[in-house]
Design a protein around this motif. Sequence first.
Motif, PDB file in Angstrom:
ATOM      1  N   ASN A  58      19.334  -2.175  12.325  1.00 13.08           N
ATOM      2  CA  ASN A  58      19.942  -2.971  13.376  1.00 13.08           C
ATOM      3  C   ASN A  58      20.509  -2.059  14.459  1.00 13.08           C
ATOM      4  OD1 ASN A  58      19.696  -5.659  12.251  1.00 13.08           O
ATOM      5  ND2 ASN A  58      21.171  -5.029  10.697  1.00 13.08           N
ATOM      6  N   PRO A  59      20.802  -2.614  15.656  1.00 11.66           N
ATOM      7  CA  PRO A  59      21.459  -1.794  16.676  1.00 11.66           C
ATOM      8  C   PRO A  59      22.768  -1.166  16.172  1.00 11.66           C
ATOM      9  CG  PRO A  59      20.633  -3.804  17.687  1.00 11.66           C
ATOM     10  CD  PRO A  59      20.420  -3.962  16.203  1.00 11.66           C
ATOM     11  N   SER A  60      23.477  -1.846  15.260  1.00 12.44           N
ATOM     12  CA  SER A  60      24.726  -1.263  14.736  1.00 12.44           C
ATOM     13  C   SER A  60      24.445  -0.002  13.922  1.00 12.44           C
ATOM     14  CB  SER A  60      25.489  -2.281  13.886  1.00 12.44           C
ATOM     15  OG  SER A  60      24.637  -2.850  12.910  1.00 12.44           O
ATOM     16  N   ILE A 143      22.484 -10.763   6.340  1.00 14.37           N
ATOM     17  CA  ILE A 143      23.946 -10.782   6.508  1.00 14.37           C
ATOM     18  C   ILE A 143      24.347 -10.535   7.966  1.00 14.37           C
ATOM     19  CG2 ILE A 143      26.115  -9.712   5.792  1.00 14.37           C
ATOM     20  CD1 ILE A 143      24.753  -9.193   3.046  1.00 14.37           C
ATOM     21  N   VAL A 144      23.998  -9.383   8.521  1.00 19.31           N
ATOM     22  CA  VAL A 144      24.556  -8.974   9.817  1.00 19.31           C
ATOM     23  C   VAL A 144      24.264 -10.015  10.907  1.00 19.31           C
ATOM     24  CG1 VAL A 144      24.500  -7.210  11.625  1.00 19.31           C
ATOM     25  CG2 VAL A 144      24.476  -6.525   9.222  1.00 19.31           C
ATOM     26  N   ASN A 145      23.001 -10.346  11.134  1.00 20.63           N
ATOM     27  CA  ASN A 145      22.685 -11.271  12.229  1.00 20.63           C
ATOM     28  C   ASN A 145      22.864 -12.750  11.864  1.00 20.63           C
ATOM     29  OD1 ASN A 145      22.217  -9.468  14.307  1.00 20.63           O
ATOM     30  ND2 ASN A 145      20.113  -9.099  13.681  1.00 20.63           N
ATOM     31  N   ALA A 170      16.362 -12.072  23.801  1.00 23.95           N
ATOM     32  CA  ALA A 170      15.225 -11.952  22.887  1.00 23.95           C
ATOM     33  C   ALA A 170      15.590 -11.195  21.611  1.00 23.95           C
ATOM     34  CB  ALA A 170      14.057 -11.253  23.584  1.00 23.95           C
ATOM     35  N   SER A 171      16.891 -10.899  21.427  1.00 25.68           N
ATOM     36  CA  SER A 171      17.303 -10.229  20.183  1.00 25.68           C
ATOM     37  C   SER A 171      17.119 -11.196  19.012  1.00 25.68           C
ATOM     38  CB  SER A 171      18.772  -9.812  20.272  1.00 25.68           C
ATOM     39  OG  SER A 171      19.585 -10.970  20.295  1.00 25.68           O
ATOM     40  N   GLN A 172      17.010 -10.634  17.824  1.00 28.55           N
ATOM     41  CA  GLN A 172      16.891 -11.482  16.629  1.00 28.55           C
ATOM     42  C   GLN A 172      18.090 -12.418  16.556  1.00 28.55           C
ATOM     43  OE1 GLN A 172      14.301 -11.653  14.661  1.00 28.55           O
ATOM     44  NE2 GLN A 172      15.244 -13.133  13.284  1.00 28.55           N
ATOM     45  N   VAL A 192      16.992 -12.056  29.722  1.00 28.72           N
ATOM     46  CA  VAL A 192      16.071 -11.092  29.102  1.00 28.72           C
ATOM     47  C   VAL A 192      15.704 -10.074  30.186  1.00 28.72           C
ATOM     48  CG1 VAL A 192      15.088 -12.760  27.452  1.00 28.72           C
ATOM     49  CG2 VAL A 192      14.040 -12.503  29.710  1.00 28.72           C
ATOM     50  N   ARG A 193      14.915  -9.075  29.788  1.00 28.90           N
ATOM     51  CA  ARG A 193      14.480  -8.123  30.821  1.00 28.90           C
ATOM     52  C   ARG A 193      12.954  -8.009  30.895  1.00 28.90           C
ATOM     53  NH1 ARG A 193      16.610  -2.461  27.986  1.00 28.90           N
ATOM     54  NH2 ARG A 193      15.552  -2.853  26.028  1.00 28.90           N
ATOM     55  N   ARG A 194      12.254  -8.977  30.269  1.00 28.59           N
ATOM     56  CA  ARG A 194      10.785  -8.995  30.308  1.00 28.59           C
ATOM     57  C   ARG A 194      10.332 -10.436  30.510  1.00 28.59           C
ATOM     58  NH1 ARG A 194       9.516  -4.155  26.942  1.00 28.59           N
ATOM     59  NH2 ARG A 194      11.431  -3.670  25.826  1.00 28.59           N
ATOM     60  N   ASP A 195       9.455 -10.664  31.508  1.00 33.85           N
ATOM     61  CA  ASP A 195       8.963 -12.023  31.789  1.00 33.85           C
ATOM     62  C   ASP A 195       8.250 -12.639  30.591  1.00 33.85           C
ATOM     63  OD1 ASP A 195       9.916 -12.477  34.291  1.00 33.85           O
ATOM     64  OD2 ASP A 195       8.134 -11.704  35.330  1.00 33.85           O
ATOM     65  N   ASN A 211      15.311 -13.673  33.958  1.00 28.64           N
ATOM     66  CA  ASN A 211      15.005 -12.246  33.833  1.00 28.64           C
ATOM     67  C   ASN A 211      15.996 -11.472  34.697  1.00 28.64           C
ATOM     68  OD1 ASN A 211      14.034  -9.630  33.898  1.00 28.64           O
ATOM     69  ND2 ASN A 211      11.868 -10.267  33.947  1.00 28.64           N
ATOM     70  N   GLU A 212      16.831 -10.655  34.028  1.00 32.49           N
ATOM     71  CA  GLU A 212      17.877  -9.917  34.751  1.00 32.49           C
ATOM     72  C   GLU A 212      17.303  -8.920  35.768  1.00 32.49           C
ATOM     73  OE1 GLU A 212      19.348  -6.200  32.629  1.00 32.49           O
ATOM     74  OE2 GLU A 212      19.117  -7.527  30.898  1.00 32.49           O
ATOM     75  N   LYS A 213      15.980  -8.595  35.626  1.00 36.45           N
ATOM     76  CA  LYS A 213      15.353  -7.629  36.536  1.00 36.45           C
ATOM     77  C   LYS A 213      14.713  -8.319  37.752  1.00 36.45           C
ATOM     78  CE  LYS A 213      15.940  -4.236  33.529  1.00 36.45           C
ATOM     79  NZ  LYS A 213      17.138  -3.435  33.686  1.00 36.45           N
ATOM     80  N   ILE A 257      32.568 -10.267  23.863  1.00 35.81           N
ATOM     81  CA  ILE A 257      31.727  -9.066  23.781  1.00 35.81           C
ATOM     82  C   ILE A 257      31.521  -8.722  22.303  1.00 35.81           C
ATOM     83  CG2 ILE A 257      31.569  -6.611  24.350  1.00 35.81           C
ATOM     84  CD1 ILE A 257      33.401  -7.219  26.778  1.00 35.81           C
ATOM     85  N   TYR A 258      30.238  -8.684  21.876  1.00 32.77           N
ATOM     86  CA  TYR A 258      29.975  -8.352  20.462  1.00 32.77           C
ATOM     87  C   TYR A 258      28.989  -7.199  20.327  1.00 32.77           C
ATOM     88  CZ  TYR A 258      25.661 -11.015  20.947  1.00 32.77           C
ATOM     89  OH  TYR A 258      24.421 -11.448  21.367  1.00 32.77           O
ATOM     90  N   GLY A 259      28.538  -6.629  21.433  1.00 34.85           N
ATOM     91  CA  GLY A 259      27.651  -5.462  21.399  1.00 34.85           C
ATOM     92  C   GLY A 259      27.776  -4.721  22.717  1.00 34.85           C
ATOM     93  N   LYS A 260      27.233  -3.499  22.750  1.00 37.02           N
ATOM     94  CA  LYS A 260      27.330  -2.687  23.976  1.00 37.02           C
ATOM     95  C   LYS A 260      26.005  -1.945  24.155  1.00 37.02           C
ATOM     96  CE  LYS A 260      30.071   1.157  25.778  1.00 37.02           C
ATOM     97  NZ  LYS A 260      29.116   2.259  25.555  1.00 37.02           N
ATOM     98  N   GLY A 283      36.712  -9.779  21.997  1.00 34.45           N
ATOM     99  CA  GLY A 283      35.639  -9.160  21.213  1.00 34.45           C
ATOM    100  C   GLY A 283      35.325  -9.996  19.976  1.00 34.45           C
ATOM    101  N   PHE A 284      34.138  -9.762  19.413  1.00 33.11           N
ATOM    102  CA  PHE A 284      33.792 -10.377  18.124  1.00 33.11           C
ATOM    103  C   PHE A 284      33.205  -9.292  17.239  1.00 33.11           C
ATOM    104  CE2 PHE A 284      30.914 -11.935  14.982  1.00 33.11           C
ATOM    105  CZ  PHE A 284      31.544 -13.058  14.464  1.00 33.11           C
ATOM    106  N   TRP A 285      33.719  -9.199  16.001  1.00 33.47           N
ATOM    107  CA  TRP A 285      33.144  -8.264  15.023  1.00 33.47           C
ATOM    108  C   TRP A 285      33.016  -9.006  13.700  1.00 33.47           C
ATOM    109  CZ3 TRP A 285      35.630  -3.309  12.508  1.00 33.47           C
ATOM    110  CH2 TRP A 285      34.611  -2.524  11.953  1.00 33.47           C
ATOM    111  N   LEU A 286      31.800  -9.046  13.139  1.00 34.20           N
ATOM    112  CA  LEU A 286      31.554  -9.804  11.911  1.00 34.20           C
ATOM    113  C   LEU A 286      32.507  -9.379  10.793  1.00 34.20           C
ATOM    114  CD1 LEU A 286      29.869 -11.894  10.345  1.00 34.20           C
ATOM    115  CD2 LEU A 286      28.304 -10.037   9.748  1.00 34.20           C
ATOM    116  N   GLY A 339      11.048  -7.695  17.518  1.00 36.78           N
ATOM    117  CA  GLY A 339      11.101  -7.800  16.055  1.00 36.78           C
ATOM    118  C   GLY A 339      11.951  -6.706  15.430  1.00 36.78           C
ATOM    119  N   LYS A 340      12.113  -6.821  14.115  1.00 34.79           N
ATOM    120  CA  LYS A 340      12.933  -5.882  13.348  1.00 34.79           C
ATOM    121  C   LYS A 340      12.077  -4.815  12.690  1.00 34.79           C
ATOM    122  CE  LYS A 340      16.990  -7.055  13.858  1.00 34.79           C
ATOM    123  NZ  LYS A 340      17.702  -6.019  14.548  1.00 34.79           N
ATOM    124  N   VAL A 341      12.652  -3.650  12.525  1.00 32.20           N
ATOM    125  CA  VAL A 341      11.988  -2.565  11.806  1.00 32.20           C
ATOM    126  C   VAL A 341      12.721  -2.393  10.469  1.00 32.20           C
ATOM    127  CG1 VAL A 341      11.338  -0.124  11.868  1.00 32.20           C
ATOM    128  CG2 VAL A 341      11.394  -1.474  14.000  1.00 32.20           C
TER     129      VAL A 341
END
Length: 345
Positions: A58-60, A143-145, A170-172, A192-195, A211-213, A257-260, A283-286, A339-341
């Motif tokens: 995850n990004p965390s 759990i996390v997401n 587009a995050s999980q 999102v940042r992709r059409d 699209n933010e771009k 705010i829950y991510g950076k 802020g939010f932290w699980l 997707g997730k890795v």
Amino acid sequence: MTIPSEMKALLLTGDGYTRTPSGSALEAMEPYLERGTVAVPTPGPSQVLIKVSLASINPSDVAFIKGQYGQPRVKGRPAGFEGVGTVAATGDEPYAASLAGKRIAFATGLSNWGAWADYSIAEAAACIPLLDTVKDEDGAAMIVNPITAIAMFDIVKQEGEKAFIMTAGASQLCKLIAGLAREEGFRPIVTVRRDEQIPLLKEIGAAHVLNEKAPDFQATLREVIKAEQPRIFLDAVTGPLASTIFNAMPKRARWIIYGKLDAEATVIREPGQLIFQHKHIEGFWLSEWMRQFRDRRGPAILEAQKRFSDRRWSTDVTAVVPLDEAMAKVPAELAKPNGKVFIKP
Ligand SMILES: NC(=O)c1ccc[n+]([C@@H]2O[C@H](COP(=O)([O-])OP(=O)(O)OC[C@H]3O[C@@H](n4cnc5c(N)ncnc54)[C@H](OP(=O)(O)O)[C@@H]3O)[C@@H](O)[C@H]2O)c1
């Protein structure tokens, strides 16, 4: 189950926190991790030892291995905050002992002993015995997401307004929230940042996808906000994008705010809005939510399992990378969208 004395793991090379923060992308594994062999740990009285089947990234996790998460690194320990596996040994406390032999989803935040290894250690309280109908890919990202999605959607529902805003649409995590929102008639406005992500997100429940771009992003944002009057802003990106959105939101808006994900500085464009328009930033932290809302935890876990079992939710998988190949392959896989890795020991 015979437990070996040693195991393979991806081990942290840094201690504590970094003094040189960097962006949220993982450019390479080597500065932060090494593949090594360590002794298989012994669980404490309230803990279990898990034979790991699959561990998520995850990004965390990326923030943590870089030393920029809300928890210090311990050099030489395996990384990885969550996974799925089978309990191979337990501590003496009754709840830990009751998990012996079970297939569980687990989180390692409390044990500080990571999941990117053949075996991991988790507090029994941070383990979820899984229904047979939950796939390993969903269990490893259970759990996390998913629990965060349920917890943050609770906040949206309590506020009452049907429209709300999410960045990193587009995050999980946002895809899980969009599914919840659609079922209950809420109207997520996502960026999102992709059409190419726009049709998919509309299909799963977003009312508006911006699209933010895009050159007309700010004008479209103002129009949508005027029409929908959202008050909750669930933000994983921060930086200039979030500053723009918060500035355009109506009075009594709550920026949660829950991510950076954006390393750029975050500016409060008009501090007067906090004074005269009753706007709030929080802020939010699980981890904190789990401590604060103990009664909601059990129902949220059951709800997540049911949703994965009947496929109302599913985890999009980009790649499953063998642990032995993770040092070379993970950064390129993580750079792919949608997707997730996972790491497979
Ligand atoms: N506070 C908590 O308790 C908590 C709990 C769970 C998750 N989170 C946070 O929730 C966020 C999403 O997690 P996840 O696992 O669902 O993520 P994910 O599936 O890995 O997706 C990450 C998303 O973020 C987008 N992104 C990355 N960098 C960005 C940037 N600089 N600007 C705009 N968008 C960017 C990506 O866009 P592309 O699709 O264009 O690549 C991608 O859609 C993360 O920040 C995570 O740390 C926080």
